[in-house]
Design a protein around this motif. Sequence first.
Motif, PDB file in Angstrom:
ATOM      1  N   VAL A  42     -67.271  46.054  54.502  1.00 39.31           N
ATOM      2  CA  VAL A  42     -68.598  46.594  54.802  1.00 39.31           C
ATOM      3  C   VAL A  42     -68.439  47.930  55.533  1.00 39.31           C
ATOM      4  CG1 VAL A  42     -70.656  46.264  56.240  1.00 39.31           C
ATOM      5  CG2 VAL A  42     -69.829  44.394  54.787  1.00 39.31           C
ATOM      6  N   GLN A  43     -67.521  47.976  56.490  1.00 40.16           N
ATOM      7  CA  GLN A  43     -67.275  49.220  57.220  1.00 40.16           C
ATOM      8  C   GLN A  43     -66.715  50.300  56.288  1.00 40.16           C
ATOM      9  OE1 GLN A  43     -68.219  49.972  60.366  1.00 40.16           O
ATOM     10  NE2 GLN A  43     -69.232  47.996  60.206  1.00 40.16           N
ATOM     11  N   ALA A  44     -65.894  49.888  55.325  1.00 41.10           N
ATOM     12  CA  ALA A  44     -65.355  50.858  54.357  1.00 41.10           C
ATOM     13  C   ALA A  44     -66.482  51.473  53.533  1.00 41.10           C
ATOM     14  CB  ALA A  44     -64.333  50.175  53.446  1.00 41.10           C
ATOM     15  N   VAL A  45     -67.431  50.648  53.118  1.00 43.70           N
ATOM     16  CA  VAL A  45     -68.562  51.155  52.344  1.00 43.70           C
ATOM     17  C   VAL A  45     -69.432  52.052  53.222  1.00 43.70           C
ATOM     18  CG1 VAL A  45     -70.691  50.489  51.155  1.00 43.70           C
ATOM     19  CG2 VAL A  45     -68.566  49.244  50.703  1.00 43.70           C
ATOM     20  N   TYR A  46     -69.630  51.649  54.458  1.00 46.27           N
ATOM     21  CA  TYR A  46     -70.450  52.419  55.380  1.00 46.27           C
ATOM     22  C   TYR A  46     -69.835  53.801  55.656  1.00 46.27           C
ATOM     23  CZ  TYR A  46     -73.249  53.530  59.495  1.00 46.27           C
ATOM     24  OH  TYR A  46     -74.090  54.140  60.392  1.00 46.27           O
ATOM     25  N   HIS A  47     -68.504  53.845  55.762  1.00 51.47           N
ATOM     26  CA  HIS A  47     -67.775  55.090  56.022  1.00 51.47           C
ATOM     27  C   HIS A  47     -67.039  55.532  54.756  1.00 51.47           C
ATOM     28  CE1 HIS A  47     -68.556  54.659  60.299  1.00 51.47           C
ATOM     29  NE2 HIS A  47     -68.166  53.401  60.206  1.00 51.47           N
ATOM     30  N   ARG A  48     -67.701  55.430  53.646  1.00 52.50           N
ATOM     31  CA  ARG A  48     -67.120  55.619  52.319  1.00 52.50           C
ATOM     32  C   ARG A  48     -66.263  56.880  52.165  1.00 52.50           C
ATOM     33  NH1 ARG A  48     -68.176  53.507  47.504  1.00 52.50           N
ATOM     34  NH2 ARG A  48     -67.638  54.732  45.690  1.00 52.50           N
ATOM     35  N   ARG A  49     -66.808  58.016  52.470  1.00 52.44           N
ATOM     36  CA  ARG A  49     -66.069  59.263  52.238  1.00 52.44           C
ATOM     37  C   ARG A  49     -64.781  59.298  53.051  1.00 52.44           C
ATOM     38  NH1 ARG A  49     -69.003  64.875  53.059  1.00 52.44           N
ATOM     39  NH2 ARG A  49     -70.582  63.310  53.326  1.00 52.44           N
ATOM     40  N   ARG A  50     -64.891  58.980  54.325  1.00 52.22           N
ATOM     41  CA  ARG A  50     -63.702  58.983  55.196  1.00 52.22           C
ATOM     42  C   ARG A  50     -62.691  57.934  54.721  1.00 52.22           C
ATOM     43  NH1 ARG A  50     -64.262  57.487  61.383  1.00 52.22           N
ATOM     44  NH2 ARG A  50     -64.113  55.443  60.458  1.00 52.22           N
ATOM     45  N   PHE A  51     -63.190  56.757  54.327  1.00 56.70           N
ATOM     46  CA  PHE A  51     -62.310  55.680  53.865  1.00 56.70           C
ATOM     47  C   PHE A  51     -61.537  56.111  52.617  1.00 56.70           C
ATOM     48  CE2 PHE A  51     -61.648  51.893  51.162  1.00 56.70           C
ATOM     49  CZ  PHE A  51     -60.797  51.189  51.986  1.00 56.70           C
ATOM     50  N   LEU A  52     -62.214  56.723  51.671  1.00 58.83           N
ATOM     51  CA  LEU A  52     -61.562  57.107  50.417  1.00 58.83           C
ATOM     52  C   LEU A  52     -60.574  58.254  50.598  1.00 58.83           C
ATOM     53  CD1 LEU A  52     -64.541  56.736  47.923  1.00 58.83           C
ATOM     54  CD2 LEU A  52     -62.587  55.183  48.258  1.00 58.83           C
ATOM     55  N   GLU A  53     -60.647  58.960  51.706  1.00 60.99           N
ATOM     56  CA  GLU A  53     -59.701  60.045  51.983  1.00 60.99           C
ATOM     57  C   GLU A  53     -58.452  59.560  52.715  1.00 60.99           C
ATOM     58  OE1 GLU A  53     -62.070  62.842  54.175  1.00 60.99           O
ATOM     59  OE2 GLU A  53     -63.129  63.524  52.368  1.00 60.99           O
ATOM     60  N   MET A  54     -58.420  58.299  53.118  1.00 60.60           N
ATOM     61  CA  MET A  54     -57.294  57.767  53.892  1.00 60.60           C
ATOM     62  C   MET A  54     -56.052  57.605  53.022  1.00 60.60           C
ATOM     63  SD  MET A  54     -59.063  54.870  56.182  1.00 60.60           S
ATOM     64  CE  MET A  54     -60.368  55.283  57.302  1.00 60.60           C
ATOM     65  N   ASP A  55     -54.893  57.826  53.660  1.00 61.25           N
ATOM     66  CA  ASP A  55     -53.627  57.636  52.968  1.00 61.25           C
ATOM     67  C   ASP A  55     -53.291  56.153  52.798  1.00 61.25           C
ATOM     68  OD1 ASP A  55     -53.141  60.362  52.761  1.00 61.25           O
ATOM     69  OD2 ASP A  55     -52.113  60.433  54.703  1.00 61.25           O
ATOM     70  N   ARG A  56     -53.684  55.329  53.781  1.00 63.32           N
ATOM     71  CA  ARG A  56     -53.345  53.904  53.767  1.00 63.32           C
ATOM     72  C   ARG A  56     -54.611  53.073  54.009  1.00 63.32           C
ATOM     73  NH1 ARG A  56     -49.761  53.015  58.211  1.00 63.32           N
ATOM     74  NH2 ARG A  56     -49.370  50.994  57.300  1.00 63.32           N
ATOM     75  N   PRO A  57     -55.476  52.968  53.000  1.00 64.33           N
ATOM     76  CA  PRO A  57     -56.743  52.269  53.222  1.00 64.33           C
ATOM     77  C   PRO A  57     -56.565  50.784  53.556  1.00 64.33           C
ATOM     78  CG  PRO A  57     -56.466  52.818  50.899  1.00 64.33           C
ATOM     79  CD  PRO A  57     -55.366  53.505  51.640  1.00 64.33           C
ATOM     80  N   GLU A  58     -55.557  50.135  53.001  1.00 63.38           N
ATOM     81  CA  GLU A  58     -55.374  48.714  53.311  1.00 63.38           C
ATOM     82  C   GLU A  58     -54.988  48.512  54.770  1.00 63.38           C
ATOM     83  OE1 GLU A  58     -52.814  44.865  51.865  1.00 63.38           O
ATOM     84  OE2 GLU A  58     -53.481  46.273  50.334  1.00 63.38           O
ATOM     85  N   ALA A  59     -54.197  49.404  55.321  1.00 64.86           N
ATOM     86  CA  ALA A  59     -53.849  49.316  56.746  1.00 64.86           C
ATOM     87  C   ALA A  59     -55.100  49.475  57.603  1.00 64.86           C
ATOM     88  CB  ALA A  59     -52.812  50.382  57.107  1.00 64.86           C
ATOM     89  N   TRP A  60     -55.998  50.380  57.222  1.00 67.19           N
ATOM     90  CA  TRP A  60     -57.245  50.559  57.956  1.00 67.19           C
ATOM     91  C   TRP A  60     -58.094  49.286  57.876  1.00 67.19           C
ATOM     92  CZ3 TRP A  60     -62.474  50.525  56.798  1.00 67.19           C
ATOM     93  CH2 TRP A  60     -63.323  51.073  57.764  1.00 67.19           C
TER      94      TRP A  60
END
Length: 167
Positions: A42-60
Motif C-alpha cells: 500500500v505504501q509502495a502504491v502511495y509513493h509510486r514514483r519514488r518506489f519505482l525509482e528505487m534500486d532495491r524495491p524488495e528491500a524497501w
Amino acid sequence: MPEDEDPIRVIYDASYRRLVGQMYAVCGNRGDAEDAVQEAFVQAVYHRRRFLEMDRPEAWLRTVALNRIRKGWRRRALARRVLSQSSAAAPDDGFGLDPDHVALVAALGRLTPVLRETFVLHYVIDLPVATVASELNVAEGTVKARLSRGRVALADLLSDREGADHV
C-alpha cells in the motif's frame, strides 16, 4: 514486461509470497505477516514514483513490513502493561510447514525482537552481514554479535524441545 502491465504488480507477483514467508519467520503469525506485507505494498502504491525509482524495491518493502511488525509488538507490549495480562500465541501452521520448521519459528518467537530480526534477515532471507547492517542501520560488528547470541539462544531453545520430545 508487456507495456500495459503495472510495474508494482510485477514486483508484487515476484515478491509477495517470499516477503510473507520472511515476515512469518520474524513474527510467527501468518495473519500479521500478510498484513505487514500488504501495508508495505500500500505504501509502495502511495509513493509510486519514488518506489519505482528505487534500486532495491524488495528491500524497501521488507523494511516497511518489518516496521509494521515492530509497531504491532510495541502496541501489544503496551496493551499487556495496561491490562496487566500476557498471552503467548503459538505460531500457526499456515504455510504447510513440517513440525521442525514450526518449532524453529516458535523458538525464533522467543528471541528478543532485535535478535529475531537480525537472525531472520541473515539466515532465512540469506542477506550478507553488510546488507543486514545497512537495513537495520547498525554496525556490522553489531550484526555479528547479535547472530552469535541468537545462535546460542536458539540452540538452547531447540535442545529443550528435543529433550521434551524424547521424555
